[in-house]
Design a protein around this motif. Structure first.
Motif, PDB file in Angstrom:
ATOM      1  N   VAL A   1      37.068  11.045 -17.667  1.00 27.66           N
ATOM      2  CA  VAL A   1      37.049  11.272 -16.213  1.00 27.66           C
ATOM      3  C   VAL A   1      37.313  12.750 -15.890  1.00 27.66           C
ATOM      4  O   VAL A   1      36.765  13.294 -14.918  1.00 27.66           O
ATOM      5  CB  VAL A   1      38.049  10.361 -15.461  1.00 27.66           C
ATOM      6  CG1 VAL A   1      37.677   8.897 -15.637  1.00 27.66           C
ATOM      7  CG2 VAL A   1      39.477  10.617 -15.857  1.00 27.66           C
ATOM      8  N   GLN A   2      38.113  13.397 -16.722  1.00 23.39           N
ATOM      9  CA  GLN A   2      38.344  14.823 -16.506  1.00 23.39           C
ATOM     10  C   GLN A   2      37.070  15.629 -16.776  1.00 23.39           C
ATOM     11  O   GLN A   2      36.790  16.609 -16.088  1.00 23.39           O
ATOM     12  CB  GLN A   2      39.501  15.315 -17.378  1.00 23.39           C
ATOM     13  CG  GLN A   2      40.867  14.801 -16.890  1.00 23.39           C
ATOM     14  CD  GLN A   2      42.018  15.250 -17.767  1.00 23.39           C
ATOM     15  OE1 GLN A   2      41.922  15.224 -19.001  1.00 23.39           O
ATOM     16  NE2 GLN A   2      43.117  15.663 -17.156  1.00 23.39           N
ATOM     17  N   SER A   3      36.292  15.175 -17.762  1.00 21.08           N
ATOM     18  CA  SER A   3      35.025  15.855 -18.037  1.00 21.08           C
ATOM     19  C   SER A   3      34.012  15.637 -16.917  1.00 21.08           C
ATOM     20  O   SER A   3      33.072  16.405 -16.759  1.00 21.08           O
ATOM     21  CB  SER A   3      34.442  15.360 -19.371  1.00 21.08           C
ATOM     22  OG  SER A   3      33.907  14.044 -19.241  1.00 21.08           O
ATOM     23  N   LEU A   4      34.232  14.584 -16.105  1.00 22.78           N
ATOM     24  CA  LEU A   4      33.348  14.283 -14.971  1.00 22.78           C
ATOM     25  C   LEU A   4      33.757  15.043 -13.710  1.00 22.78           C
ATOM     26  O   LEU A   4      33.101  14.927 -12.675  1.00 22.78           O
ATOM     27  CB  LEU A   4      33.353  12.776 -14.680  1.00 22.78           C
ATOM     28  CG  LEU A   4      32.710  11.873 -15.736  1.00 22.78           C
ATOM     29  CD1 LEU A   4      32.999  10.408 -15.430  1.00 22.78           C
ATOM     30  CD2 LEU A   4      31.203  12.111 -15.801  1.00 22.78           C
ATOM     31  N   GLY A   5      34.849  15.802 -13.799  1.00 23.99           N
ATOM     32  CA  GLY A   5      35.276  16.600 -12.651  1.00 23.99           C
ATOM     33  C   GLY A   5      36.488  16.080 -11.919  1.00 23.99           C
ATOM     34  O   GLY A   5      36.889  16.651 -10.894  1.00 23.99           O
ATOM     35  N   PHE A   6      37.109  15.010 -12.417  1.00 26.22           N
ATOM     36  CA  PHE A   6      38.340  14.495 -11.809  1.00 26.22           C
ATOM     37  C   PHE A   6      39.526  15.295 -12.342  1.00 26.22           C
ATOM     38  O   PHE A   6      39.634  15.504 -13.558  1.00 26.22           O
ATOM     39  CB  PHE A   6      38.531  13.009 -12.138  1.00 26.22           C
ATOM     40  CG  PHE A   6      37.586  12.097 -11.413  1.00 26.22           C
ATOM     41  CD1 PHE A   6      37.980  11.452 -10.248  1.00 26.22           C
ATOM     42  CD2 PHE A   6      36.297  11.882 -11.890  1.00 26.22           C
ATOM     43  CE1 PHE A   6      37.113  10.599  -9.580  1.00 26.22           C
ATOM     44  CE2 PHE A   6      35.419  11.042 -11.223  1.00 26.22           C
ATOM     45  CZ  PHE A   6      35.827  10.398 -10.071  1.00 26.22           C
ATOM     46  N   GLU A   7      40.414  15.731 -11.464  1.00 29.71           N
ATOM     47  CA  GLU A   7      41.558  16.531 -11.867  1.00 29.71           C
ATOM     48  C   GLU A   7      42.851  15.739 -11.698  1.00 29.71           C
ATOM     49  O   GLU A   7      43.064  15.089 -10.670  1.00 29.71           O
ATOM     50  CB  GLU A   7      41.634  17.810 -11.029  1.00 29.71           C
ATOM     51  CG  GLU A   7      40.437  18.730 -11.225  1.00 29.71           C
ATOM     52  CD  GLU A   7      40.548  20.000 -10.395  1.00 29.71           C
ATOM     53  OE1 GLU A   7      41.513  20.109  -9.597  1.00 29.71           O
ATOM     54  OE2 GLU A   7      39.673  20.882 -10.546  1.00 29.71           O
ATOM     55  N   MET A   8      43.725  15.795 -12.728  1.00 28.35           N
ATOM     56  CA  MET A   8      45.009  15.108 -12.650  1.00 28.35           C
ATOM     57  C   MET A   8      45.899  15.794 -11.618  1.00 28.35           C
ATOM     58  O   MET A   8      45.987  17.019 -11.582  1.00 28.35           O
ATOM     59  CB  MET A   8      45.703  15.096 -14.016  1.00 28.35           C
ATOM     60  CG  MET A   8      47.017  14.302 -14.006  1.00 28.35           C
ATOM     61  SD  MET A   8      47.914  14.411 -15.580  1.00 28.35           S
ATOM     62  CE  MET A   8      46.768  13.566 -16.676  1.00 28.35           C
ATOM     63  N   GLN A   9      46.544  14.987 -10.780  1.00 29.78           N
ATOM     64  CA  GLN A   9      47.411  15.519  -9.740  1.00 29.78           C
ATOM     65  C   GLN A   9      48.872  15.531 -10.182  1.00 29.78           C
ATOM     66  O   GLN A   9      49.291  14.718 -11.004  1.00 29.78           O
ATOM     67  CB  GLN A   9      47.265  14.682  -8.462  1.00 29.78           C
ATOM     68  CG  GLN A   9      45.828  14.568  -7.964  1.00 29.78           C
ATOM     69  CD  GLN A   9      45.209  15.906  -7.651  1.00 29.78           C
ATOM     70  OE1 GLN A   9      45.696  16.637  -6.791  1.00 29.78           O
ATOM     71  NE2 GLN A   9      44.112  16.246  -8.344  1.00 29.78           N
ATOM     72  N   ALA A  10      49.624  16.448  -9.621  1.00 32.54           N
ATOM     73  CA  ALA A  10      51.042  16.564  -9.982  1.00 32.54           C
ATOM     74  C   ALA A  10      51.863  15.425  -9.386  1.00 32.54           C
ATOM     75  O   ALA A  10      52.903  15.048  -9.931  1.00 32.54           O
ATOM     76  CB  ALA A  10      51.589  17.908  -9.504  1.00 32.54           C
ATOM     77  N   TYR A  11      51.397  14.870  -8.280  1.00 33.43           N
ATOM     78  CA  TYR A  11      52.143  13.789  -7.632  1.00 33.43           C
ATOM     79  C   TYR A  11      51.746  12.431  -8.214  1.00 33.43           C
ATOM     80  O   TYR A  11      50.722  12.299  -8.886  1.00 33.43           O
ATOM     81  CB  TYR A  11      51.894  13.797  -6.120  1.00 33.43           C
ATOM     82  CG  TYR A  11      50.438  13.671  -5.731  1.00 33.43           C
ATOM     83  CD1 TYR A  11      49.817  12.434  -5.596  1.00 33.43           C
ATOM     84  CD2 TYR A  11      49.672  14.816  -5.483  1.00 33.43           C
ATOM     85  CE1 TYR A  11      48.486  12.321  -5.239  1.00 33.43           C
ATOM     86  CE2 TYR A  11      48.336  14.718  -5.120  1.00 33.43           C
ATOM     87  CZ  TYR A  11      47.753  13.472  -4.992  1.00 33.43           C
ATOM     88  OH  TYR A  11      46.439  13.376  -4.640  1.00 33.43           O
ATOM     89  N   LYS A  12      52.557  11.419  -7.936  1.00 33.72           N
ATOM     90  CA  LYS A  12      52.307  10.056  -8.403  1.00 33.72           C
ATOM     91  C   LYS A  12      51.728   9.199  -7.278  1.00 33.72           C
ATOM     92  O   LYS A  12      51.886   9.501  -6.093  1.00 33.72           O
ATOM     93  CB  LYS A  12      53.598   9.413  -8.922  1.00 33.72           C
ATOM     94  CG  LYS A  12      54.257  10.162 -10.072  1.00 33.72           C
ATOM     95  CD  LYS A  12      53.392  10.152 -11.320  1.00 33.72           C
ATOM     96  CE  LYS A  12      54.098  10.819 -12.499  1.00 33.72           C
ATOM     97  NZ  LYS A  12      53.258  10.855 -13.719  1.00 33.72           N
ATOM     98  N   SER A  13      51.085   8.118  -7.652  1.00 32.93           N
ATOM     99  CA  SER A  13      50.531   7.190  -6.679  1.00 32.93           C
ATOM    100  C   SER A  13      51.638   6.509  -5.878  1.00 32.93           C
ATOM    101  O   SER A  13      52.720   6.232  -6.399  1.00 32.93           O
ATOM    102  CB  SER A  13      49.689   6.116  -7.387  1.00 32.93           C
ATOM    103  OG  SER A  13      49.343   5.080  -6.488  1.00 32.93           O
ATOM    104  N   THR A  14      51.361   6.237  -4.608  1.00 28.82           N
ATOM    105  CA  THR A  14      52.300   5.484  -3.774  1.00 28.82           C
ATOM    106  C   THR A  14      51.987   3.993  -3.785  1.00 28.82           C
ATOM    107  O   THR A  14      52.695   3.203  -3.165  1.00 28.82           O
ATOM    108  CB  THR A  14      52.268   5.988  -2.317  1.00 28.82           C
ATOM    109  OG1 THR A  14      50.931   5.880  -1.820  1.00 28.82           O
ATOM    110  CG2 THR A  14      52.726   7.442  -2.235  1.00 28.82           C
ATOM    111  N   ASN A  15      50.921   3.600  -4.476  1.00 28.88           N
ATOM    112  CA  ASN A  15      50.570   2.189  -4.598  1.00 28.88           C
ATOM    113  C   ASN A  15      51.377   1.560  -5.725  1.00 28.88           C
ATOM    114  O   ASN A  15      51.417   2.083  -6.835  1.00 28.88           O
ATOM    115  CB  ASN A  15      49.073   2.031  -4.882  1.00 28.88           C
ATOM    116  CG  ASN A  15      48.226   2.414  -3.691  1.00 28.88           C
ATOM    117  OD1 ASN A  15      48.369   1.841  -2.623  1.00 28.88           O
ATOM    118  ND2 ASN A  15      47.354   3.400  -3.860  1.00 28.88           N
ATOM    119  N   TYR A  16      52.019   0.423  -5.427  1.00 24.52           N
ATOM    120  CA  TYR A  16      52.925  -0.192  -6.385  1.00 24.52           C
ATOM    121  C   TYR A  16      52.235  -0.467  -7.717  1.00 24.52           C
ATOM    122  O   TYR A  16      51.134  -1.015  -7.766  1.00 24.52           O
ATOM    123  CB  TYR A  16      53.474  -1.511  -5.827  1.00 24.52           C
ATOM    124  CG  TYR A  16      54.458  -2.161  -6.766  1.00 24.52           C
ATOM    125  CD1 TYR A  16      55.802  -1.833  -6.717  1.00 24.52           C
ATOM    126  CD2 TYR A  16      54.028  -3.051  -7.746  1.00 24.52           C
ATOM    127  CE1 TYR A  16      56.703  -2.403  -7.602  1.00 24.52           C
ATOM    128  CE2 TYR A  16      54.918  -3.615  -8.636  1.00 24.52           C
ATOM    129  CZ  TYR A  16      56.254  -3.292  -8.557  1.00 24.52           C
ATOM    130  OH  TYR A  16      57.137  -3.849  -9.446  1.00 24.52           O
TER     131      TYR A  16
END
Length: 356
Positions: A39-54
């Motif tokens: 997914v990173q090779s597809l252009g998705f970047e990891m975010q520093a924050y975490k998901s708010t979805n349980y």
């Protein structure tokens, strides 16, 4: 390209019916590390924050191809505990809307967002009251970008190709009906008993109308799409047009999951008239004076219908529906476009049918 020569005709003002937003829950078919690398090779970047979805932790974001959230290790949740949290939130939201003090310091929007997450989990609980296992991935994206921004379809297809789509779930879907008309030129009446919120622009004219609770499992948002594009700097699908009003049904949980097979019409109960209709009614001498006066009043003050007692409401709803000058009928447009919308959803969620 929209043929603007035909758009002056009211019966032809429906521009498009589309899936504007989609959230899919599914498991990964390959190793998690390989999925992240891809997914990173597809252009998705990891975010520093975490998901708010349980239950979800890591977040990967693409400017146009959407948002991916990965489930963390915790996989079980007690439904009774969720119900208690839900009831506390509902109480806090109710108090906050009345301007009263409540237990937490969150805004109404933040509390409603948490409530959405809780409802999504409760819909997945088994008969024992437990959520056995969250899906590995929560993928939220907007299919409209496929035809407007190069590379988005390929990036989205790349994500879906790595997911086990035979057992996927749709947890959120937005259905958009776009019309060539200014929202401020319309009288929008809701014949159903539900919450209504109206937002006016700086000029005092109607800009946005919400029908139903924004934290509910189905609600309608009617708004000036051109103004939203300008305010948010988002993609304008109708660059050649000067006015677009969007009727958007936002379906969550069971309403989203059952979209393909359900007969539910989210646009039922909405009556839309052009304000210029008022002049036609004022000059209609075939109508009783008292009927004419009441219909004109209701068209100018749509919220008044909800305040009537049941028998009067039924009577005037019937009269409003009988007006020959109802030019925009989103409920009928949805019925006519439903087959096409389901086909689009099938083509997106079935990776074997997904065409580049």
């Amino acid at each position: 390209m929209v043929n603007t020569r035909k758009l002056h005709k009211k019966e032809q003002c429906l521009l498009d019916a589309t899936i504007d937003k989609l959230t899919v829950l599914a498991d990964i078919e390959i190793h998690k590390d390989a999925f992240i690398e891809k997914v990173q090779s597809l252009g998705f970047e990891m975010q520093a924050y975490k998901s708010t979805n349980y239950g979800y932790s890591q977040v990967f974001l693409h400017e146009y191809a959407g948002r991916i959230e990965l489930a963390e290790g915790r996989k079980r949740v007690d439904a009774q505990d969720l119900v208690q949290k839900k009831n506390r939130l509902l109480s806090d939201i109710k108090q906050a809307k009345k301007g009263q003090a409540h237990e937490n310091a969150l805004s109404i929007e933040e509390m409603e967002s948490i409530l959405d997450n809780i409802n999504e989990q409760l819909d997945q609980c088994d008969e024992r009251g437990y959520l056995d296992r969250l899906k590995d991935v929560r993928y939220e994206f907007n299919p409209k970008y496929y035809d407007h921004i190069k590379g988005v379809r390929e990036a989205s297809k790349g994500v879906i190709s790595m997911l086990e789509m035979k057992s996927h779930k749709v947890s959120n879907i937005h259905i958009a009906l776009d019309y060539y008309v200014k929202i401020s030129d319309l009288s929008i009446i809701d014949t159903k008993t539900r919450k209504r919120t109206t937002i006016e622009g700086k000029n005092g004219k109607l800009e946005t109308k919400y029908l139903g609770s924004r934290s509910g499992r189905n609600n309608i948002c009617i708004y000036d799409k051109k103004q939203e594009n300008e305010d948010k700097g988002t993609l304008d699908q109708y660059e050649g047009l000067n006015k677009v009003t969007r009727f958007e049904a936002r379906l969550k949980n069971n309403y989203a999951k059952d979209f393909k097979t359900s007969d539910f019409n989210p646009f039922d109960g909405i009556l839309v008239h052009y304000l210029e209709t008022l002049g036609e009614i004022e000059n209609n001498t075939s109508m009783k004076i008292e009927d004419r006066a009441m219909i004109l009043y209701l068209l100018r003050n749509p919220s008044s219908l909800a305040e009537m007692e049941k028998s009067k409401k039924s009577r005037w709803t019937k009269k409003l529906k009988e007006l020959s000058c109802i030019d925009i009928e989103p409920n009928k447009d949805f019925e006519q476009k439903k087959y096409s919308l389901v086909g689009t959803l099938e083509s997106i969620t079935n990776k074997h049918l997904f065409q580049i």
